[in-house]
Each structure stands twice: as C-alpha cells, then as structure tokens.
Write a protein that holds these residues in place. Structure first.
Motif, short mmCIF file in Angstrom:
data_model
loop_
_atom_site.label_atom_id
_atom_site.label_comp_id
_atom_site.label_asym_id
_atom_site.label_seq_id
_atom_site.Cartn_x
_atom_site.Cartn_y
_atom_site.Cartn_z
N SER A 49 43.19 1.72 28.80
CA SER A 49 44.21 0.68 28.62
C SER A 49 45.61 1.27 28.53
N THR A 57 36.74 4.40 32.52
CA THR A 57 37.11 3.25 31.68
C THR A 57 36.53 3.43 30.29
N ASP A 62 39.28 -0.19 24.63
CA ASP A 62 40.11 -1.19 25.30
C ASP A 62 39.93 -2.59 24.69
N GLN A 63 38.70 -2.90 24.28
CA GLN A 63 38.46 -4.20 23.68
C GLN A 63 39.20 -4.34 22.35
N ALA A 65 41.98 -2.96 21.72
CA ALA A 65 43.38 -3.16 22.11
C ALA A 65 43.63 -4.59 22.59
N GLU A 66 42.70 -5.13 23.37
CA GLU A 66 42.86 -6.48 23.90
C GLU A 66 42.89 -7.53 22.80
N GLN A 67 42.16 -7.26 21.71
CA GLN A 67 42.06 -8.24 20.63
C GLN A 67 42.98 -7.90 19.46
N ARG A 70 48.27 -2.94 20.45
CA ARG A 70 48.31 -1.63 21.11
C ARG A 70 49.73 -1.08 21.03
N HIS A 354 43.21 -3.31 14.93
CA HIS A 354 42.36 -4.48 15.23
C HIS A 354 42.02 -5.16 13.91
N GLU A 361 45.89 -12.91 18.30
CA GLU A 361 45.63 -12.52 19.69
C GLU A 361 46.26 -11.17 19.95
N GLY A 362 45.70 -10.48 20.92
CA GLY A 362 46.18 -9.14 21.19
C GLY A 362 47.57 -9.10 21.79
#
Length: 517
Positions: A49, A57, A62-63, A65-67, A70, A354, A361-362
C-alpha cells in the motif's frame, strides 16, 4: 397502573442506567487495548500500500491501512534497532541515552535506567495489563560469573549463569508478562527468557555463514530454533490475546525478529513473493499481522483495540537490493539509502494505526510523526499526562487518528540519527543533515568518499524526495536556522515544551563537532 411516585422511580432508574451505560462506554472508549507490532528491518517500500511498484502484495498490512490511518511521513528516531526501541518505549530521543552510536549486543547491560518511565510503566498505572513478546534489544543484566568489559561487542562470549534470573529487563520496566530474547536473531545468546528467567541452559552451536540466513556462533537453547522463532512468538502473542480477552484493557508490545537476518521464511512462504527469500520473509511478516488481527477478531475485541504497525528502521542491504531490483522491487521505494543511513531510506517507515471503534473509515495523512510519539499518544488515549521528566520528545498524534482539527504541524521539527551517531533535523519540507555523508553503510561513507564534500547537506523533500540535490550553498539562512534549532534541542534535553532536562553521558558524545562549524 403506576402511581406518580412509582413512575418517577422507574424513570429515575432508567435515567441512571442510561447514564451509567453512557459513562461506561465513554470509559471503555478511552481505554482501548493497545497492540504494537514492530517489524524489524522492514522497508517503507516493502508494504504494497506504500509502493505501487512492489513486486508482491501484503494484504493483511494493507487491510489495516485501508480501515485505519496510513502515515506517509512517519519516521524512526534512529536508522538502527536498539536506539529506535529506546525511543519508542520512552518517548525520548535515543541519542539522549548513554548510547551515542551503534547498537547493543545480546549480552549488553540495560540501556534503560531504573527511573526512566516507559510506555508499559505509564499504562500499568492506568490499570492496564502489560506484555512484551519478541526481540528486546535494549540490554538486560545477565548474571555474569565474572566481569567482562567487552560485553557490548557483537562477538562477545562472556560466562553467564543461565540458571539465575536476569535483572533490569522487561519486568523491571513495566511489563507484567514478558517472553523473548535479548538481542537480534543473529546475536547470541539464542535463549528465550520468560518473566526474567531463561527457559533452558543453552549450549554452544556453530555459526551459519549463508548470506541471508546468517547468524553468529553462540550459545543456543534446546527449545530455540531460528526458523521457528517467528511462528513461536506469534503463537505466544495469540495466546496472550486470548487470555486477556476477558481481562481488558491490555498492552501487547510484539517486537518481531523479522524480516531481519537470519532471513528464514518457513516452507509455506518460500517462493510466494516471486522476488527472493527476503520478499518471502516479508510476506511471512504480513501473515503474522493477519494472525494477530484474526485472534483479536475471534475474541470479539478487534473493534476496541488500537493496533499500531511500524518498522524499527529501513530495510537492510542483506535483503539484496540488486536481486530485488531484478524483480522490480525497491524496499526503500523512491527514497535514498537504507538501514543505518541518515537518508530517508534509513528511517522513513510504514506506519499504520487501526482502531475501528474510533476510526470510522480509513484515510491517509502526510503529518510528520516519529516512533517517539507513541508514548504521548498512548498517554493521551489513557487520559493521563506525562510527567515533566518523561517523554521529552514525544508529541501526541491522537488528533490525527480521530480526524479532529488541530494546530498543524504536530511537531515543530523532527530529529533523526544514524548508526554512527550522525544527526539530521527536519522542519517542514527542509531536512538538514549535519554530516557530509550517509552516516551509515551506503555511499558516501569512507574518508575518501567524504573528501571535498560540504560539511552539511540540505534538501527540500517536497521537491527532492530522493535527496539528490544538496542546497546547502543556496540557502545559508535555512542552514543557520535549522542548525540553531538542533543545538537548542540538544542543550535543553528536550524538544517538547517544559523545563530543560539533562542528557545522559554528554562526555561520551563525539558527534557534536558540527556545533563549531
């Protein structure tokens, strides 16, 4: 039908229940579980990410970071292991300690002094259960059978009575439970210590000379297998999470020994990165993050847990940058240098927070933060304040996590340190390196390399993130400004507001010659 008095009583009871419920929820939100996962020698560009050109990957990181949040401009206080760990646990720049350069060995005495407040001390006072699992690398006091002046050397082999408990280890610095080993996974002794006691009496083993799987010759416990260390520590961490699920809140500081050497991915990860063994080991680290997250989710406490994922410095050259480049991968991403260096590749790191209960939300932030800031942030979350003689360089980034309005930037400036003790200071886009070279392992580093170069380096990172164009001659005023600020930080013993504090071991500080230039 209820009489008026009875009705009033019912309404009062409902009101009290709702009030207590709201208060309980407020208290709960202010005391989340805190899990800090610190990778070892993981580069900024090793997390997909952070690197659109990554050869592989990292889905679990990454998950997060998405949630979560970052951070794209996060840094360690040092570009090597021991100093960064000191800063993370104390909120104080590592170079204020007795250690002015380099790292400790597996036999070194404790760098943490008896009265130095740590993150675990702080949370323990707030009724947290606290645990350390993994790589300590801050020194602790083995029971030596005779004094040895060379215990800080990486090849030192002092005589230790392993039947006796250690002192000045995690248990003396706020951790109720601890399980791990003393140095890096390539530094003897290779023996687990649980709650201050070695789990076995180790015996001598031979060295492994494989370039990526390297570790030094030394004493090894019968229950210690280099390949199994990461899975073993992960299982210990998950066991702790399961045990504490009904006994919240808790702090778990999980200091991974990977992807530092020896680079030893387990069979299931070999070949998965389509890069090299280092890439495979990075994916195993990603798998560990997934296991920890899953354990929290299975216990129903992921929502109320703050997970901070970071690395202790940039990637090591033992990752084999040339080999990785053939797969199109650069662990330092677009940044110059690597582990040990004062350049961005040495200390700019992946840093993710996180916390589903409070982060709706991320999002991505370019706020400049340092690993020393974890201390003040955690204090803020716990609803307490740091005493004047603790966390002297720590700024809370809680407003960033909560997406609140705050006075930007959080930090006036940020200081970095290399393996040889060389300094750099960052303020806004400007970075002043108080040394003509890398201060580490990359070019320029030798006396011949440095000959004829300016004493200092000045870079505008917004325009030149790769630190290619030294502007020291074009902006003498900026050099003077940043140098004066760095001198102030050194002399006052802090970079946060407060009374001046002493630094430790000032007489052992050979890297301050820049003050006279």
């Amino acid at each position: 039908m209820l009489l008026p008095l009875e009705k009033a009583g019912v309404l009062l009871a409902v009101f009290l229940i709702q009030t207590f419920s709201v208060q309980a929820q407020a208290n709960h939100k202010s005391s989340p579980n805190i899990v800090i996962i610190l990778a070892d020698d993981l580069g900024y560009g090793d997390v997909s990410s952070y690197n659109e050109n990554a050869a592989f990957t990292t889905p679990h990181i990454d998950q997060l970071a998405e949630q979560g949040v970052r951070f794209t401009d996060a840094h360690t206080s040092s570009s090597v292991c021991t100093p960064t760990r000191y800063g993370l646990l104390t909120g104080r720049y590592n170079w204020r300690s007795e250690l002015k350069q380099g790292v400790l060995s597996g036999y070194s005495r404790s760098l943490l002094t008896k009265n130095r407040l740590t993150l675990a001390d702080l949370l323990r006072k707030e009724d947290y259960r606290t645990a350390f699992i993994g790589k300590w690398h801050l020194g602790w006091n083995w029971q030596l059978e005779k004094q040895n002046k060379n215990i800080d050397k990486l090849d030192s082999r002092p005589e230790v009575d392993f039947s006796q408990p250690i002192s000045m280890g995690p248990g003396d610095h706020g951790f109720i439970y601890s399980y791990g080993f003393s140095g890096s996974l390539d530094m003897p002794p290779y023996v687990y210590v649980e709650n201050s006691r070695p789990t076995t009496i180790p015996k001598d083993t031979t060295v492994n000379y494989d370039e990526k799987g390297f570790w030094r010759k030394g004493l090894t416990g019968s229950d210690f297998s280099h390949t199994d260390v990461l899975p073993h520590l992960t299982e210990k961490s998950m066991q702790y999470i399961r045990k504490q699920a009904d006994n919240q809140p808790f702090l778990l500081y999980f200091a991974l020994p990977a992807p530092h050497t020896p680079i030893l991915p387990t069979t299931e990860f070999i070949g998965t990165s389509n890069a090299n063994l280092y890439g495979d080991f990075v994916l195993q680290v990603d798998g560990v993050v997934g296991q920890i997250t899953q354990a929290l989710e299975e216990e129903g406490i992921l929502e109320e847990t703050l997970i901070i994922f970071a690395s202790d410095n940039g990637a090591s050259p033992r990752a084999d940058f040339e080999e990785l480049a053939r797969a199109g991968h650069d662990p330092s991403y677009i940044y110059r240098g690597h582990k040990a260096d004062i350049y961005e590749g040495g200390h700019r790191i992946p840093f993710i927070a996180h916390w589903p209960e409070m982060i709706e939300e991320g999002f991505i932030t370019d706020e400049t933060v340092s690993t020393v800031d974890i201390m003040a942030t955690v204090a803020d979350i716990a609803g307490t304040s740091l005493p004047d003689d603790a966390g002297e360089d720590s700024y809370s980034f809680l407003p960033v996590l909560l997406h609140k309005n705050y006075s930007k930037p959080l930090r006036e400036a940020t200081v970095f340190h290399s393996i040889s003790g060389r300094f750099a200071l960052r303020k806004g886009p400007w970075k002043l390196i108080l040394w003509p070279g890398s201060g580490g392992w990359s070019f320029p580093r030798t006396k011949e390399d440095l000959q004829g170069r300016p004493d200092f380096q000045l870079y505008n990172l917004e325009e030149d993130p790769g630190e290619e164009h030294n502007l020291v001659d074009q902006y003498p005023g900026k050099v003077k400004e940043l140098k004066a600020l760095m001198e102030k930080y050194v002399k006052e013993g802090r970079s946060t507001p407060g009374d001046p504090r002493p630094n430790d071991g000032d007489q052992q500080w050979p890297q301050l010659e820049w003050m006279d230039k």
